[in-house]
Design a protein around this motif. Sequence first.
Motif, PDB file in Angstrom:
ATOM      1  N   LEU A  43     -45.559 -40.906  64.555  1.00  0.00           N
ATOM      2  CA  LEU A  43     -46.144 -39.610  64.253  1.00  0.00           C
ATOM      3  C   LEU A  43     -46.599 -39.653  62.794  1.00  0.00           C
ATOM      4  CD1 LEU A  43     -43.422 -37.293  65.878  1.00  0.00           C
ATOM      5  CD2 LEU A  43     -45.282 -38.548  66.983  1.00  0.00           C
ATOM      6  N   VAL A  44     -47.856 -39.289  62.540  1.00  0.00           N
ATOM      7  CA  VAL A  44     -48.416 -39.386  61.186  1.00  0.00           C
ATOM      8  C   VAL A  44     -48.859 -37.996  60.745  1.00  0.00           C
ATOM      9  CG1 VAL A  44     -50.123 -40.524  59.713  1.00  0.00           C
ATOM     10  CG2 VAL A  44     -49.269 -41.697  61.763  1.00  0.00           C
ATOM     11  N   LEU A  45     -47.986 -37.309  60.002  1.00  0.00           N
ATOM     12  CA  LEU A  45     -48.311 -35.943  59.604  1.00  0.00           C
ATOM     13  C   LEU A  45     -48.983 -35.915  58.234  1.00  0.00           C
ATOM     14  CD1 LEU A  45     -45.173 -33.955  60.792  1.00  0.00           C
ATOM     15  CD2 LEU A  45     -47.278 -34.461  62.008  1.00  0.00           C
ATOM     16  N   GLY A  46     -49.813 -34.891  58.029  1.00  0.00           N
ATOM     17  CA  GLY A  46     -50.475 -34.715  56.742  1.00  0.00           C
ATOM     18  C   GLY A  46     -49.509 -34.171  55.703  1.00  0.00           C
ATOM     19  N   ALA A  47     -50.036 -33.902  54.513  1.00  0.00           N
ATOM     20  CA  ALA A  47     -49.220 -33.424  53.384  1.00  0.00           C
ATOM     21  C   ALA A  47     -48.634 -32.048  53.672  1.00  0.00           C
ATOM     22  CB  ALA A  47     -50.089 -33.363  52.131  1.00  0.00           C
ATOM     23  N   THR A  48     -47.474 -31.768  53.075  1.00  0.00           N
ATOM     24  CA  THR A  48     -46.832 -30.457  53.271  1.00  0.00           C
ATOM     25  C   THR A  48     -47.653 -29.333  52.648  1.00  0.00           C
ATOM     26  OG1 THR A  48     -45.479 -30.825  51.299  1.00  0.00           O
ATOM     27  CG2 THR A  48     -44.484 -31.373  53.411  1.00  0.00           C
ATOM     28  N   THR A  49     -48.562 -29.684  51.745  1.00  0.00           N
ATOM     29  CA  THR A  49     -49.421 -28.659  51.141  1.00  0.00           C
ATOM     30  C   THR A  49     -50.502 -28.173  52.106  1.00  0.00           C
ATOM     31  OG1 THR A  49     -50.693 -30.478  50.182  1.00  0.00           O
ATOM     32  CG2 THR A  49     -49.087 -29.386  48.743  1.00  0.00           C
ATOM     33  N   LYS A  50     -50.712 -28.893  53.205  1.00  0.00           N
ATOM     34  CA  LYS A  50     -51.684 -28.478  54.219  1.00  0.00           C
ATOM     35  C   LYS A  50     -50.934 -27.697  55.295  1.00  0.00           C
ATOM     36  CE  LYS A  50     -54.991 -31.307  52.564  1.00  0.00           C
ATOM     37  NZ  LYS A  50     -56.229 -30.870  51.944  1.00  0.00           N
ATOM     38  N   GLY A  51     -51.133 -26.381  55.322  1.00  0.00           N
ATOM     39  CA  GLY A  51     -50.350 -25.506  56.193  1.00  0.00           C
ATOM     40  C   GLY A  51     -50.392 -25.846  57.666  1.00  0.00           C
ATOM     41  N   ARG A  52     -51.525 -26.400  58.140  1.00  0.00           N
ATOM     42  CA  ARG A  52     -51.655 -26.626  59.588  1.00  0.00           C
ATOM     43  C   ARG A  52     -50.635 -27.618  60.121  1.00  0.00           C
ATOM     44  NH1 ARG A  52     -53.397 -29.476  63.507  1.00  0.00           N
ATOM     45  NH2 ARG A  52     -55.626 -29.252  63.656  1.00  0.00           N
ATOM     46  N   SER A  78     -47.522 -27.629  59.480  1.00  0.00           N
ATOM     47  CA  SER A  78     -46.204 -26.997  59.659  1.00  0.00           C
ATOM     48  C   SER A  78     -45.884 -26.825  61.144  1.00  0.00           C
ATOM     49  CB  SER A  78     -46.148 -25.642  58.952  1.00  0.00           C
ATOM     50  OG  SER A  78     -47.087 -24.746  59.514  1.00  0.00           O
ATOM     51  N   TYR A  79     -46.910 -26.580  61.950  1.00  0.00           N
ATOM     52  CA  TYR A  79     -46.701 -26.421  63.392  1.00  0.00           C
ATOM     53  C   TYR A  79     -46.242 -27.741  64.003  1.00  0.00           C
ATOM     54  CZ  TYR A  79     -47.854 -25.710  68.338  1.00  0.00           C
ATOM     55  OH  TYR A  79     -47.804 -25.633  69.709  1.00  0.00           O
ATOM     56  N   ALA A  80     -46.966 -28.813  63.692  1.00  0.00           N
ATOM     57  CA  ALA A  80     -46.614 -30.135  64.219  1.00  0.00           C
ATOM     58  C   ALA A  80     -45.196 -30.510  63.812  1.00  0.00           C
ATOM     59  CB  ALA A  80     -47.605 -31.181  63.703  1.00  0.00           C
ATOM     60  N   CYS A  81     -44.881 -30.250  62.545  1.00  0.00           N
ATOM     61  CA  CYS A  81     -43.553 -30.611  62.032  1.00  0.00           C
ATOM     62  C   CYS A  81     -42.463 -29.778  62.708  1.00  0.00           C
ATOM     63  CB  CYS A  81     -43.533 -30.401  60.525  1.00  0.00           C
ATOM     64  SG  CYS A  81     -42.090 -31.139  59.767  1.00  0.00           S
ATOM     65  N   SER A  82     -42.717 -28.486  62.905  1.00  0.00           N
ATOM     66  CA  SER A  82     -41.708 -27.624  63.540  1.00  0.00           C
ATOM     67  C   SER A  82     -41.457 -28.061  64.983  1.00  0.00           C
ATOM     68  CB  SER A  82     -42.126 -26.147  63.478  1.00  0.00           C
ATOM     69  OG  SER A  82     -43.284 -25.906  64.267  1.00  0.00           O
ATOM     70  N   LYS A  83     -42.512 -28.483  65.682  1.00  0.00           N
ATOM     71  CA  LYS A  83     -42.323 -28.938  67.060  1.00  0.00           C
ATOM     72  C   LYS A  83     -41.646 -30.310  67.100  1.00  0.00           C
ATOM     73  CE  LYS A  83     -43.299 -26.811  70.136  1.00  0.00           C
ATOM     74  NZ  LYS A  83     -42.517 -25.725  70.786  1.00  0.00           N
ATOM     75  N   ALA A  84     -41.906 -31.164  66.105  1.00  0.00           N
ATOM     76  CA  ALA A  84     -41.206 -32.451  66.034  1.00  0.00           C
ATOM     77  C   ALA A  84     -39.707 -32.217  65.813  1.00  0.00           C
ATOM     78  CB  ALA A  84     -41.786 -33.316  64.915  1.00  0.00           C
TER      79      ALA A  84
END
Length: 326
Positions: free
Chosen positions: A137-146, A148-154
Amino acid sequence: MRVLITGGAGFIGSHLADAYIERGDEVYIIDDLSTGSIENIKHLKAHPRFHYTIDSVHNAPIVAELVDQCDVVFHLAAAVGVRLIVESPVRTIETNVHGTEVVLAQANKKKKKVLIASTSEVYGLSADVPFREDGCLVLGATTKGRWSYACSKAIDEFLALAYWREKRLPTIIVRLFNTVGPRQTGQYGMVIPTFVKQALAGRPITVYGDGRQSRCFCHVSDVVGALMRLMEHPQAVGEVFNIGSNEEVTILELAERVRKLTGSPSEIVFVPYDEAYEQGFEDMPRRVPDISKINALVGFRPTKSLDEILQTVIDFYAGRTTAHGD
């Protein structure tokens, strides 16, 4: 069987409730109607085997009571849609993480099997397409709000798998890839209902970015069938499954297909992401599932083509327009 569906007045939840009622099962739902709608379940309200509770999954005593009454739990309640995620990041994270904590904790008391709905968003910016369940899973920076959804579901996925490994609570995780069909609202950024409503009204069809980003769309009836089969398969426990179609289409092609199928005079206009969502918004260029794992276990294969899917949504919204006289 007695089935509990959190988020049961939502788009997918209401179709899942329909399928279990039709099969002869007893259905309990809980929904706070923040993104679900009473309209989605009004045809079920008088049914003797259908029971609904308007409340939040954060209400642990209510969730505990419902879990006690049921044999299995589908946890579909979540903050959904890119627009909601960008505009209400606190609500997104709290709804997704805390809601799942409550459901898993209550289900664990009685060891009731739980299926957790996750999302293709968890793959983030990964370029390893098609996405496999065991891929990174390759998530973007925490400064990019979008993200947060992917991270919360992970986090939901990690928590569900931890409950299985540590406490032997039977859990199943599904990553849904762009489920569409009747009853889906475009209110939170869902692309197909948005395009269809724009085309039927003769308004401009708004394509974000350059339209070259691609997605795969799966009809809700295929998704519901897959959820039910996974819930009943003992080997699904402790596993993660992609559910979606692998018929890939660019968003610009999608807009053109909608325009053609509706016979609409609408023009297609391009809207920069920064204007549509927020400054520096990042999107996934391709989102294609590898569905070989779920196919091997329960024989899942999408049955509806993209044009058939689009037609069901067009018919739904055309019918509503006629019914409401607008």
